[in-house]
Motif scaffolding. Structure first.
Motif, short mmCIF file in Angstrom:
data_model
loop_
_atom_site.label_atom_id
_atom_site.label_comp_id
_atom_site.label_asym_id
_atom_site.label_seq_id
_atom_site.Cartn_x
_atom_site.Cartn_y
_atom_site.Cartn_z
N ARG A 17 47.79 -5.42 11.92
CA ARG A 17 46.36 -5.44 12.29
C ARG A 17 45.54 -6.06 11.16
O ARG A 17 44.65 -6.88 11.42
N THR A 18 45.84 -5.69 9.93
CA THR A 18 45.13 -6.26 8.78
C THR A 18 45.33 -7.76 8.72
O THR A 18 44.39 -8.52 8.45
N PRO A 55 52.25 -1.26 11.81
CA PRO A 55 51.12 -1.64 12.67
C PRO A 55 49.83 -1.92 11.88
O PRO A 55 49.08 -2.84 12.23
N ASP A 56 49.60 -1.15 10.82
CA ASP A 56 48.40 -1.38 10.00
C ASP A 56 48.48 -2.72 9.29
O ASP A 56 47.47 -3.43 9.17
N GLY A 90 45.87 -9.68 11.31
CA GLY A 90 45.05 -10.23 12.38
C GLY A 90 43.61 -10.41 11.96
O GLY A 90 42.99 -11.44 12.23
N GLU A 91 43.07 -9.43 11.25
CA GLU A 91 41.69 -9.54 10.76
C GLU A 91 41.58 -10.69 9.76
O GLU A 91 40.61 -11.45 9.79
N ASP A 143 49.41 -5.63 17.95
CA ASP A 143 48.66 -5.22 16.76
C ASP A 143 47.92 -6.41 16.16
O ASP A 143 46.80 -6.28 15.67
N ARG A 183 42.22 0.42 22.74
CA ARG A 183 43.47 -0.28 23.09
C ARG A 183 44.38 0.63 23.90
O ARG A 183 44.58 1.79 23.55
N GLU A 222 44.93 -7.10 18.25
CA GLU A 222 43.90 -6.11 17.95
C GLU A 222 43.18 -6.45 16.65
O GLU A 222 41.95 -6.36 16.56
N GLY A 223 43.93 -6.86 15.65
CA GLY A 223 43.32 -7.25 14.38
C GLY A 223 42.39 -8.43 14.53
O GLY A 223 41.30 -8.47 13.95
#
Length: 176
Positions: A65-66, A61-62, A68-69, A138, A159, A141-142
């Motif tokens: 998310r990363t 998930p991290d 996505g950013e 995820d 979230r 969210e990112g």
């Protein structure tokens, strides 16, 4: 574009050697050869992320998310005018379906994109409900966190998962 951006992120944050390792280990139907205009099975992305997790021990998930950013930064590069036209996080996010997704469909007519529903009934709060057939809440969210960071606004993001990572509600509340 998504696949090439993911591999670019892995190269920038880790190494080109690691990119080669995860592509080889994932045993992808495409062979890991991606173009910015191609469409690829999302299961290949999942395999690449799982292989990256195996080598870095960073939770999946991290990693998503990363990414996505990171992908939000790519959107900034591709659509700088859209960023200028929408001067706040809430303005930008409420137009994802009506602008960004329209532009994506021009490039990829058969693309299966997530949808968002918006609720602005609470002053200072934007509630976004994300729905997709793919398990990428995820990633959404990112992208949201990347947007908040870009605009530099004090916004709390909460979230709430609704179904297997394919649907989620994001509550964005202005702080202060």
């Amino acid at each position: 574009m998504v696949f090439t951006s993911f591999l670019e992120m892995v190269e920038n944050k880790f190494s080109l050697k690691l990119v080669d390792e995860i592509i080889e280990a994932a045993e992808l139907p495409s062979g890991g050869s991606y173009t910015t205009v191609g469409t690829y099975d999302h299961h290949e992305m999942i395999k690449l992320i799982v292989e990256l997790n195996a080598r870095t021990q960073i939770p999946v998930p991290d990693l998503i998310r990363t990414f996505g950013e990171y992908l939000f930064g790519q959107l900034l590069d591709m659509h700088p005018d859209f960023m200028v036209e929408n001067s706040t996080v809430f303005e930008f996010l409420q137009k994802v379906d009506s602008y960004i997704h329209v532009e994506v469909r021009k490039l990829y007519p058969g693309a299966e994109l997530p949808t968002f529903q918006y609720d602005t009934s609470i002053p200072g709060t934007l509630i976004m409900t994300y729905n997709s057939s793919r398990p990428f809440a995820d990633l959404a969210e990112g992208l949201i966190l990347g947007c908040v960071a870009h605009y530099g606004e004090a916004i709390d993001v909460k979230r709430i998962d609704l179904a297997d990572g394919t649907s989620a509600r994001f509550e964005l509340t202005q702080v202060g």
